[in-house]
Motif scaffolding. Structure first.
Motif, PDB file in Angstrom:
ATOM      1  N   LEU A   1       0.848  -1.180   0.000  1.00 22.52           N
ATOM      2  CA  LEU A   1       0.000   0.000   0.000  1.00 22.52           C
ATOM      3  C   LEU A   1       0.888   1.235   0.000  1.00 22.52           C
ATOM      4  CD1 LEU A   1      -2.403  -0.915   2.938  1.00 22.52           C
ATOM      5  CD2 LEU A   1      -3.192  -0.497   0.617  1.00 22.52           C
ATOM      6  N   ASN A   2       0.467   2.281  -0.704  1.00 21.31           N
ATOM      7  CA  ASN A   2       1.084   3.595  -0.532  1.00 21.31           C
ATOM      8  C   ASN A   2       0.058   4.433   0.207  1.00 21.31           C
ATOM      9  OD1 ASN A   2       1.847   6.565  -2.018  1.00 21.31           O
ATOM     10  ND2 ASN A   2       3.540   5.303  -1.276  1.00 21.31           N
ATOM     11  N   ILE A   3       0.339   4.726   1.463  1.00 19.87           N
ATOM     12  CA  ILE A   3      -0.695   5.191   2.388  1.00 19.87           C
ATOM     13  C   ILE A   3      -0.183   6.377   3.195  1.00 19.87           C
ATOM     14  CG2 ILE A   3      -0.059   3.747   4.376  1.00 19.87           C
ATOM     15  CD1 ILE A   3      -3.602   3.834   3.010  1.00 19.87           C
ATOM     16  N   MET A   4      -1.108   7.174   3.716  1.00 22.41           N
ATOM     17  CA  MET A   4      -0.726   8.352   4.481  1.00 22.41           C
ATOM     18  C   MET A   4      -0.303   7.972   5.905  1.00 22.41           C
ATOM     19  SD  MET A   4      -0.179  11.564   4.896  1.00 22.41           S
ATOM     20  CE  MET A   4      -0.560  11.986   3.186  1.00 22.41           C
ATOM     21  N   GLN A   5       0.856   8.474   6.292  1.00 22.87           N
ATOM     22  CA  GLN A   5       1.395   8.289   7.646  1.00 22.87           C
ATOM     23  C   GLN A   5       1.505   9.659   8.323  1.00 22.87           C
ATOM     24  OE1 GLN A   5       2.078   5.378   9.015  1.00 22.87           O
ATOM     25  NE2 GLN A   5       2.753   3.942   7.448  1.00 22.87           N
ATOM     26  N   TRP A   6       1.316   9.661   9.655  1.00 22.22           N
ATOM     27  CA  TRP A   6       1.462  10.925  10.385  1.00 22.22           C
ATOM     28  C   TRP A   6       1.627  10.585  11.868  1.00 22.22           C
ATOM     29  CZ3 TRP A   6       0.054  15.541   7.367  1.00 22.22           C
ATOM     30  CH2 TRP A   6       0.398  16.732   8.011  1.00 22.22           C
ATOM     31  N   HIS A   7       2.814  10.098  12.260  1.00 21.69           N
ATOM     32  CA  HIS A   7       2.971   9.667  13.652  1.00 21.69           C
ATOM     33  C   HIS A   7       4.423   9.759  14.105  1.00 21.69           C
ATOM     34  CE1 HIS A   7       4.765   5.561  12.928  1.00 21.69           C
ATOM     35  NE2 HIS A   7       4.266   5.789  11.732  1.00 21.69           N
ATOM     36  N   SER A   8       4.563   9.907  15.420  1.00 23.85           N
ATOM     37  CA  SER A   8       5.885   9.901  16.070  1.00 23.85           C
ATOM     38  C   SER A   8       6.072   8.667  16.939  1.00 23.85           C
ATOM     39  CB  SER A   8       6.046  11.147  16.954  1.00 23.85           C
ATOM     40  OG  SER A   8       5.990  12.325  16.202  1.00 23.85           O
ATOM     41  N   GLU A   9       4.965   8.053  17.367  1.00 22.26           N
ATOM     42  CA  GLU A   9       5.023   6.923  18.292  1.00 22.26           C
ATOM     43  C   GLU A   9       4.565   5.644  17.610  1.00 22.26           C
ATOM     44  OE1 GLU A   9       4.749   8.813  22.673  1.00 22.26           O
ATOM     45  OE2 GLU A   9       2.804   8.396  21.747  1.00 22.26           O
ATOM     46  N   THR A  10       4.771   4.538  18.292  1.00 23.77           N
ATOM     47  CA  THR A  10       4.410   3.235  17.749  1.00 23.77           C
ATOM     48  C   THR A  10       3.878   2.335  18.863  1.00 23.77           C
ATOM     49  OG1 THR A  10       5.245   1.274  16.564  1.00 23.77           O
ATOM     50  CG2 THR A  10       6.772   2.355  18.071  1.00 23.77           C
ATOM     51  N   PHE A  11       2.982   1.423  18.503  1.00 24.81           N
ATOM     52  CA  PHE A  11       2.429   0.491  19.489  1.00 24.81           C
ATOM     53  C   PHE A  11       3.146  -0.848  19.431  1.00 24.81           C
ATOM     54  CE2 PHE A  11      -0.676   0.681  15.853  1.00 24.81           C
ATOM     55  CZ  PHE A  11      -0.298  -0.492  15.224  1.00 24.81           C
ATOM     56  N   GLU A  12       3.209  -1.520  20.582  1.00 22.03           N
ATOM     57  CA  GLU A  12       3.493  -2.954  20.581  1.00 22.03           C
ATOM     58  C   GLU A  12       2.215  -3.682  20.188  1.00 22.03           C
ATOM     59  OE1 GLU A  12       4.876  -4.118  24.428  1.00 22.03           O
ATOM     60  OE2 GLU A  12       6.937  -3.464  24.051  1.00 22.03           O
ATOM     61  N   ILE A  13       2.352  -4.876  19.661  1.00 19.96           N
ATOM     62  CA  ILE A  13       1.170  -5.682  19.343  1.00 19.96           C
ATOM     63  C   ILE A  13       0.579  -6.181  20.660  1.00 19.96           C
ATOM     64  CG2 ILE A  13       0.279  -7.684  18.118  1.00 19.96           C
ATOM     65  CD1 ILE A  13       1.367  -5.446  16.307  1.00 19.96           C
ATOM     66  N   PRO A  14      -0.705  -5.930  20.909  1.00 21.81           N
ATOM     67  CA  PRO A  14      -1.313  -6.383  22.167  1.00 21.81           C
ATOM     68  C   PRO A  14      -1.293  -7.903  22.295  1.00 21.81           C
ATOM     69  CG  PRO A  14      -2.770  -4.879  20.969  1.00 21.81           C
ATOM     70  CD  PRO A  14      -1.661  -5.233  20.037  1.00 21.81           C
ATOM     71  N   ARG A  15      -1.329  -8.359  23.528  1.00 20.86           N
ATOM     72  CA  ARG A  15      -1.381  -9.804  23.768  1.00 20.86           C
ATOM     73  C   ARG A  15      -2.588 -10.407  23.056  1.00 20.86           C
ATOM     74  NH1 ARG A  15      -1.186 -11.870  29.882  1.00 20.86           N
ATOM     75  NH2 ARG A  15       0.862 -10.863  29.647  1.00 20.86           N
ATOM     76  N   GLY A  16      -2.350 -11.466  22.323  1.00 22.58           N
ATOM     77  CA  GLY A  16      -3.422 -12.103  21.563  1.00 22.58           C
ATOM     78  C   GLY A  16      -3.607 -11.516  20.182  1.00 22.58           C
ATOM     79  N   GLY A  17      -2.884 -10.429  19.871  1.00 19.64           N
ATOM     80  CA  GLY A  17      -3.003  -9.802  18.570  1.00 19.64           C
ATOM     81  C   GLY A  17      -2.054 -10.413  17.551  1.00 19.64           C
ATOM     82  N   VAL A  18      -2.351 -10.211  16.284  1.00 18.46           N
ATOM     83  CA  VAL A  18      -1.525 -10.693  15.180  1.00 18.46           C
ATOM     84  C   VAL A  18      -1.140  -9.490  14.316  1.00 18.46           C
ATOM     85  CG1 VAL A  18      -1.506 -12.087  13.067  1.00 18.46           C
ATOM     86  CG2 VAL A  18      -2.585 -12.977  15.151  1.00 18.46           C
ATOM     87  N   ARG A  19       0.146  -9.340  14.056  1.00 17.46           N
ATOM     88  CA  ARG A  19       0.623  -8.241  13.212  1.00 17.46           C
ATOM     89  C   ARG A  19       0.289  -8.533  11.752  1.00 17.46           C
ATOM     90  NH1 ARG A  19       6.125  -7.031  11.390  1.00 17.46           N
ATOM     91  NH2 ARG A  19       6.764  -8.893  12.543  1.00 17.46           N
TER      92      ARG A  19
END
Length: 242
Positions: A143-161
């Motif tokens: 995808l070529n998509i709009m980004q606008w962030h300084s921070e990042t999340f860890e994948i929550p427990r039980g989540g799939v990246r």
């Protein structure tokens, strides 16, 4: 998709409203309501009564914002939002988090949100992670998509990246069948981008090699937004039909 859904969205800053999916949801006769956290009176900013009852919402969409999920001292309503989110998610209801929204879902579920090594702003490539199980939400290979962030999340427990790029490893995740968290902005429209550009030009808080010039972003053509907007519409259908 079901018609007459009760869709509620959380808005964190003035000007960053519902985004591209408003028309899509209205075409399915959705009833759309909102909580504007930035406009909550002080005496309601920590009361769950300021928010709808969990049973009154069929789909929650959490928008972006300029604040950090960790800045509860300056934005006390973040505690309220996370408390409500935990109740809503525990009920197994559909939710989509966009940028700050994806970080809020992750953080409410115990995952860390921290400064990314690089700020990311502009049209960036994001790719699907290899070996995503077939029964999970599928995004395009690239995808070529709009980004606008300084921070990042860890994948929550039980989540799939689900998605990644070289600047920020965790770009999207899924929890169960009914929760999707995005680090990028599939909801972006030309009007919404113009508002963000105006605010950024006033404050100039983004810089680095993965930050595109505002002059370049102002030239974004309408077709650039379509792939992300269509992806978000598919994501909505996916979580509400879980």
């Amino acid at each position: 998709m079901k018609s007459h859904l009760r869709v509620h969205y959380f808005q964190h800053i003035a000007g960053e409203g519902f985004g591209s999916c408003h028309g899509f949801l209205k075409s399915h006769k959705a009833k759309i309501t909102a909580t504007e956290f930035f406009a909550l009176p002080v005496d309601l900013s920590l009361e769950l009564e300021a928010l709808p009852h969990v049973d009154e919402v069929d789909l929650l969409i959490i928008m972006g914002g300029t604040m950090s999920v960790n800045d509860e001292a300056n934005y006390p309503w973040l505690k309220l939002e996370k408390r409500w989110l935990r109740r809503y998610l525990a009920a197994g209801k559909p939710a989509i988090g966009l940028c700050l929204g994806g970080q809020l879902i992750a953080n409410a579920l115990g995952a860390t949100v921290s400064r990314n090594q690089h700020q990311e702003l502009g049209w960036m490539d994001v790719g699907r992670v290899s070996h995503v199980p077939e029964n999970y939400f599928q995004i395009p290979d690239k995808l070529n998509i709009m980004q606008w962030h300084s921070e990042t999340f860890e994948i929550p427990r039980g989540g799939v990246r689900l998605a990644e790029n070289k600047v920020c490893q965790n770009q999207m995740y899924q929890i169960g069948r009914n929760v999707l968290g995005f680090q990028f902005h599939p909801e972006m429209t030309p009007h919404a981008l113009q508002l963000l550009i105006e605010n950024e030009e006033d404050s100039a808080v983004f810089n680095g090699k993965y930050v595109q010039p505002m002059s370049e972003l102002k030239k974004s053509i309408k077709s650039k937004f379509e792939q992300g907007n269509q992806l978000l519409n598919r994501a909505i259908e996916y979580v509400v039909n879980a």
